[in-house]
Design a protein around this motif. Sequence first.
Motif, PDB file in Angstrom:
ATOM      1  N   LYS A  65       0.827  -1.202   0.000  1.00  0.00           N
ATOM      2  CA  LYS A  65       0.000   0.000   0.000  1.00  0.00           C
ATOM      3  C   LYS A  65       0.863   1.255   0.000  1.00  0.00           C
ATOM      4  O   LYS A  65       1.818   1.371   0.761  1.00  0.00           O
ATOM      5  N   ARG A  66       0.504   2.196  -0.852  1.00  0.00           N
ATOM      6  CA  ARG A  66       1.135   3.512  -0.861  1.00  0.00           C
ATOM      7  C   ARG A  66       0.501   4.366   0.230  1.00  0.00           C
ATOM      8  O   ARG A  66      -0.644   4.140   0.592  1.00  0.00           O
ATOM      9  N   PRO A  67       1.232   5.368   0.691  1.00  0.00           N
ATOM     10  CA  PRO A  67       0.633   6.242   1.701  1.00  0.00           C
ATOM     11  C   PRO A  67      -0.316   7.251   1.073  1.00  0.00           C
ATOM     12  O   PRO A  67      -0.183   7.605  -0.102  1.00  0.00           O
ATOM     13  N   GLY A  68      -1.254   7.721   1.863  1.00  0.00           N
ATOM     14  CA  GLY A  68      -2.052   8.877   1.484  1.00  0.00           C
ATOM     15  C   GLY A  68      -1.215  10.105   1.797  1.00  0.00           C
ATOM     16  O   GLY A  68      -0.571  10.172   2.848  1.00  0.00           O
ATOM     17  N   VAL A  69      -1.170  11.065   0.893  1.00  0.00           N
ATOM     18  CA  VAL A  69      -0.313  12.245   1.059  1.00  0.00           C
ATOM     19  C   VAL A  69      -1.167  13.500   1.079  1.00  0.00           C
ATOM     20  O   VAL A  69      -2.116  13.628   0.308  1.00  0.00           O
ATOM     21  N   ILE A  70      -0.819  14.418   1.975  1.00  0.00           N
ATOM     22  CA  ILE A  70      -1.503  15.710   2.063  1.00  0.00           C
ATOM     23  C   ILE A  70      -0.454  16.808   1.943  1.00  0.00           C
ATOM     24  O   ILE A  70       0.558  16.781   2.650  1.00  0.00           O
ATOM     25  N   LEU A  71      -0.704  17.738   1.049  1.00  0.00           N
ATOM     26  CA  LEU A  71       0.156  18.911   0.884  1.00  0.00           C
ATOM     27  C   LEU A  71      -0.662  20.120   1.295  1.00  0.00           C
ATOM     28  O   LEU A  71      -1.662  20.454   0.663  1.00  0.00           O
ATOM     29  N   GLY A  73       0.048  23.968   2.200  1.00  0.00           N
ATOM     30  CA  GLY A  73       1.033  25.051   2.262  1.00  0.00           C
ATOM     31  C   GLY A  73       2.426  24.490   2.073  1.00  0.00           C
ATOM     32  O   GLY A  73       2.735  23.913   1.032  1.00  0.00           O
ATOM     33  N   THR A  74       3.267  24.609   3.097  1.00  0.00           N
ATOM     34  CA  THR A  74       4.622  24.070   3.012  1.00  0.00           C
ATOM     35  C   THR A  74       4.773  22.804   3.855  1.00  0.00           C
ATOM     36  O   THR A  74       5.884  22.345   4.094  1.00  0.00           O
ATOM     37  N   SER A  75       3.658  22.236   4.288  1.00  0.00           N
ATOM     38  CA  SER A  75       3.683  21.000   5.061  1.00  0.00           C
ATOM     39  C   SER A  75       3.269  19.828   4.176  1.00  0.00           C
ATOM     40  O   SER A  75       2.183  19.831   3.594  1.00  0.00           O
ATOM     41  N   LEU A  76       4.147  18.847   4.068  1.00  0.00           N
ATOM     42  CA  LEU A  76       3.882  17.634   3.298  1.00  0.00           C
ATOM     43  C   LEU A  76       3.840  16.487   4.291  1.00  0.00           C
ATOM     44  O   LEU A  76       4.825  16.221   4.990  1.00  0.00           O
ATOM     45  N   SER A  77       2.689  15.816   4.401  1.00  0.00           N
ATOM     46  CA  SER A  77       2.562  14.709   5.347  1.00  0.00           C
ATOM     47  C   SER A  77       2.005  13.493   4.630  1.00  0.00           C
ATOM     48  O   SER A  77       1.348  13.594   3.608  1.00  0.00           O
ATOM     49  N   TRP A  78       2.294  12.313   5.187  1.00  0.00           N
ATOM     50  CA  TRP A  78       1.817  11.074   4.599  1.00  0.00           C
ATOM     51  C   TRP A  78       1.491  10.088   5.713  1.00  0.00           C
ATOM     52  O   TRP A  78       2.065  10.133   6.801  1.00  0.00           O
ATOM     53  N   ALA A  79       0.517   9.228   5.426  1.00  0.00           N
ATOM     54  CA  ALA A  79       0.099   8.208   6.389  1.00  0.00           C
ATOM     55  C   ALA A  79      -0.383   6.980   5.624  1.00  0.00           C
ATOM     56  O   ALA A  79      -0.995   7.090   4.562  1.00  0.00           O
ATOM     57  N   TYR A  80      -0.105   5.826   6.185  1.00  0.00           N
ATOM     58  CA  TYR A  80      -0.558   4.561   5.619  1.00  0.00           C
ATOM     59  C   TYR A  80      -1.860   4.165   6.297  1.00  0.00           C
ATOM     60  O   TYR A  80      -2.003   4.301   7.507  1.00  0.00           O
ATOM     61  N   SER A  81      -2.797   3.674   5.498  1.00  0.00           N
ATOM     62  CA  SER A  81      -4.085   3.254   6.031  1.00  0.00           C
ATOM     63  C   SER A  81      -4.626   2.135   5.157  1.00  0.00           C
ATOM     64  O   SER A  81      -4.738   2.299   3.940  1.00  0.00           O
ATOM     65  N   TYR A  82      -4.943   1.019   5.758  1.00  0.00           N
ATOM     66  CA  TYR A  82      -5.542  -0.091   5.027  1.00  0.00           C
ATOM     67  C   TYR A  82      -6.227  -1.014   6.009  1.00  0.00           C
ATOM     68  O   TYR A  82      -5.995  -0.957   7.224  1.00  0.00           O
ATOM     69  N   ASN A  83      -7.071  -1.873   5.500  1.00  0.00           N
ATOM     70  CA  ASN A  83      -7.841  -2.813   6.310  1.00  0.00           C
ATOM     71  C   ASN A  83      -6.883  -3.821   6.932  1.00  0.00           C
ATOM     72  O   ASN A  83      -6.242  -4.589   6.231  1.00  0.00           O
ATOM     73  N   GLY A  88      -1.286 -10.088   4.810  1.00  0.00           N
ATOM     74  CA  GLY A  88      -0.374  -9.845   3.709  1.00  0.00           C
ATOM     75  C   GLY A  88      -0.223  -8.398   3.293  1.00  0.00           C
ATOM     76  O   GLY A  88       0.543  -8.099   2.402  1.00  0.00           O
ATOM     77  N   PHE A  89      -0.948  -7.466   3.892  1.00  0.00           N
ATOM     78  CA  PHE A  89      -0.783  -6.068   3.531  1.00  0.00           C
ATOM     79  C   PHE A  89       0.491  -5.524   4.170  1.00  0.00           C
ATOM     80  O   PHE A  89       0.871  -5.944   5.257  1.00  0.00           O
ATOM     81  N   PHE A  90       1.138  -4.618   3.469  1.00  0.00           N
ATOM     82  CA  PHE A  90       2.308  -3.979   4.057  1.00  0.00           C
ATOM     83  C   PHE A  90       2.411  -2.537   3.584  1.00  0.00           C
ATOM     84  O   PHE A  90       1.900  -2.177   2.527  1.00  0.00           O
ATOM     85  N   SER A  91       3.048  -1.721   4.384  1.00  0.00           N
ATOM     86  CA  SER A  91       3.279  -0.318   4.033  1.00  0.00           C
ATOM     87  C   SER A  91       4.497  -0.259   3.133  1.00  0.00           C
ATOM     88  O   SER A  91       5.613  -0.522   3.572  1.00  0.00           O
ATOM     89  N   ALA A  92       4.274   0.033   1.875  1.00  0.00           N
ATOM     90  CA  ALA A  92       5.361   0.030   0.891  1.00  0.00           C
ATOM     91  C   ALA A  92       6.273   1.239   1.071  1.00  0.00           C
ATOM     92  O   ALA A  92       5.786   2.357   1.265  1.00  0.00           O
ATOM     93  N   ASN A  93       7.563   0.987   1.026  1.00  0.00           N
ATOM     94  CA  ASN A  93       8.514   2.095   1.019  1.00  0.00           C
ATOM     95  C   ASN A  93       8.324   2.848  -0.296  1.00  0.00           C
ATOM     96  O   ASN A  93       8.358   2.249  -1.367  1.00  0.00           O
ATOM     97  N   CYS A  94       8.090   4.134  -0.214  1.00  0.00           N
ATOM     98  CA  CYS A  94       7.844   4.950  -1.399  1.00  0.00           C
ATOM     99  C   CYS A  94       8.716   6.201  -1.356  1.00  0.00           C
ATOM    100  O   CYS A  94       9.178   6.606  -0.298  1.00  0.00           O
ATOM    101  N   ARG A  95       8.922   6.781  -2.516  1.00  0.00           N
ATOM    102  CA  ARG A  95       9.598   8.071  -2.608  1.00  0.00           C
ATOM    103  C   ARG A  95       8.566   9.099  -3.035  1.00  0.00           C
ATOM    104  O   ARG A  95       7.859   8.917  -4.022  1.00  0.00           O
ATOM    105  N   ILE A  96       8.460  10.170  -2.266  1.00  0.00           N
ATOM    106  CA  ILE A  96       7.540  11.248  -2.595  1.00  0.00           C
ATOM    107  C   ILE A  96       8.370  12.396  -3.171  1.00  0.00           C
ATOM    108  O   ILE A  96       9.241  12.958  -2.481  1.00  0.00           O
ATOM    109  N   TYR A  97       8.140  12.686  -4.442  1.00  0.00           N
ATOM    110  CA  TYR A  97       8.798  13.815  -5.087  1.00  0.00           C
ATOM    111  C   TYR A  97       7.911  15.033  -4.915  1.00  0.00           C
ATOM    112  O   TYR A  97       6.689  14.935  -5.004  1.00  0.00           O
ATOM    113  N   TYR A  98       8.501  16.194  -4.684  1.00  0.00           N
ATOM    114  CA  TYR A  98       7.725  17.411  -4.546  1.00  0.00           C
ATOM    115  C   TYR A  98       8.406  18.545  -5.319  1.00  0.00           C
ATOM    116  O   TYR A  98       9.602  18.501  -5.582  1.00  0.00           O
ATOM    117  N   GLY A  99       7.581  19.491  -5.711  1.00  0.00           N
ATOM    118  CA  GLY A  99       8.098  20.623  -6.478  1.00  0.00           C
ATOM    119  C   GLY A  99       6.987  21.595  -6.789  1.00  0.00           C
ATOM    120  O   GLY A  99       6.044  21.735  -6.016  1.00  0.00           O
TER     121      GLY A  99
END
Length: 101
Positions: A65-71, A73-83, A88-99
Amino acid sequence: MVGLIIRDRDTGVTKVDMTMFISQTVGSIDTNGQNGAIQIPAPPVGRTSFFTVSPLVDLQVEKGKRPGVILNGTSLSWAYSYNTAGWGFFSANCRIYYGYY
C-alpha cells in the motif's frame, strides 16, 4: 517570454509550447514504510506546489500500500491506512517527489 515552440509546418498547429509553466522537482523524501511529515520550500510567486508518489518496492498487486499524502502550504505529510482484518498487507517504502509548476 523565453522558450521553445514547435509548430506543424503544413497547418501551423502548435505541437509543443515550452513557454508554459513546466514542472520543477525541488526534492524528494523516502517514507521507509512509516507515517511522517516534512516542511518543504514555498513555491515561487505565481507557481503551485505538487507531489507524486513512486513505490520503491514491488507492490504485489494489492498487498503493498502507498501512503495517502496531504500537501498543505509548506507542510507535506503522509500516512498509511488499510484494512488490517486481512493478511499480507504492508506499508510500501515509497519516494515522494515534490516541487512546483
